[in-house]
Write an enzyme that holds these catalytic residues in place. Structure first.
Site: not given
Ligand code: 3PY
Ligand code: MG
Length: 271
Positions: A55, A80, A157, A183
């Protein structure tokens, strides 16, 4: 201390040493695609700095110079990756990532593929071509040494990831789970709720932390501020992001403006 000593001191071994003692590691998060910013973040006292290719603004084109700057500042960096495919993971490790954070891992198969991409055969399936090794004056390290220097963290997530949590945590080669709480809340039907306002989200996060600790793996958590990082360190998470470079800069700009534009104190000599 030589440059090499510094690299060892702040490499993945530094993280592993903290985790062996059950102490939390604190990270900065870099979304600005800038080697100078990366160097400044890496020169600070934090245990690691994560370059966000999912991101953040950085693309694979900026990654080599950012990681180079971080290494020059004495830090072995974290990345990441943009997605969980093995090619993307292998590129990050080739470029010099010591910690790889893999998003949206939904199953034990995803987790096994991520772990395999981080390590050479016979343990994994990483293809030989360590770019960083070729750049080093003393050449590439042997495969087993490179393998030992990489930490593989998979992100749980999604609802599918939560359902497969125990199998993901038990996957050989996975060093830990790093939770994306935004997420996770979205994918589990809680919208933009956080642990602060939704007990179910709080319970989900704790469930991941507990599953990791029971399996002797690292529980990591993306935290939006210092308070959250300290809170979850107290609840057992052992890798916590503390701040993002963009928000640090935004806050510094706002603070500078409010300081300079504060009204003069009535009665003061220059009022
Ligand atoms: C999330 O909170 O989903 C993340 O991946 C943080 O960047
Ligand atoms: Mg995320």
């Amino acid at each position: 201390m030589t440059q090499t000593d510094g690299l060892v001191a702040r490499s993945s071994e530094r993280l592993r040493a903290l985790w062996r003692e059950d102490r939390p590691a604190f990270a900065l998060w870099s979304c600005l695609a800038d080697p100078v910013v990366a160097e400044m973040l890496a020169a600070g006292p934090f245990d690691t700095v994560v370059v966000d290719l999912q991101h953040g603004l950085a693309t694979p084109s900026e990654l080599p110079s950012m990681l180079q700057a971080m290494r020059a500042a004495g830090l072995a960096p974290a990345v990441r990756v943009a997605w969980k495919d093995p090619a993307t993971i292998m590129r990050a490790v080739d470029t010099g990532a010591s910690v790889v954070v893999v998003p949206m891992v939904d199953s034990a198969a995803d987790a096994a593929a991520a772990a395999a991409a981080c390590r050479f055969p016979p343990t994994g399936s990483r293809s030989w071509g360590p770019m960083w090794g070729d750049v080093r004056a003393d050449g590439a390290l042997p495969p087993a040494e490179q393998d030992a220097g990489v930490v593989c963290l998979v992100m749980v997530e999604t609802r599918a990831g939560v359902d497969a949590l125990d199998a993901i945590v038990a996957t050989p080669g996975v060093d830990g789970v790093f939770v994306g709480p935004n997420d996770l809340a979205l994918g589990c039907g809680y919208g933009r709720s956080t642990y602060r306002d939704e007990p179910e989200v709080d319970a989900l996060l704790q469930r991941v932390v507990d599953a990791c600790r029971a399996a002797d793996k690292v529980a990591g958590l993306f935290c939006s501020d210092v308070e959250m990082a300290r809170h979850w360190a107290g609840r057992g998470a052992r890798l916590l992001s503390v701040a993002v470079d963009t928000s640090l800069l935004r806050r510094a700009v706002a603070d500078a403006w409010s300081a300079v534009s504060a009204p003069p104190i009535a009665g003061a000599p220059d009022a």
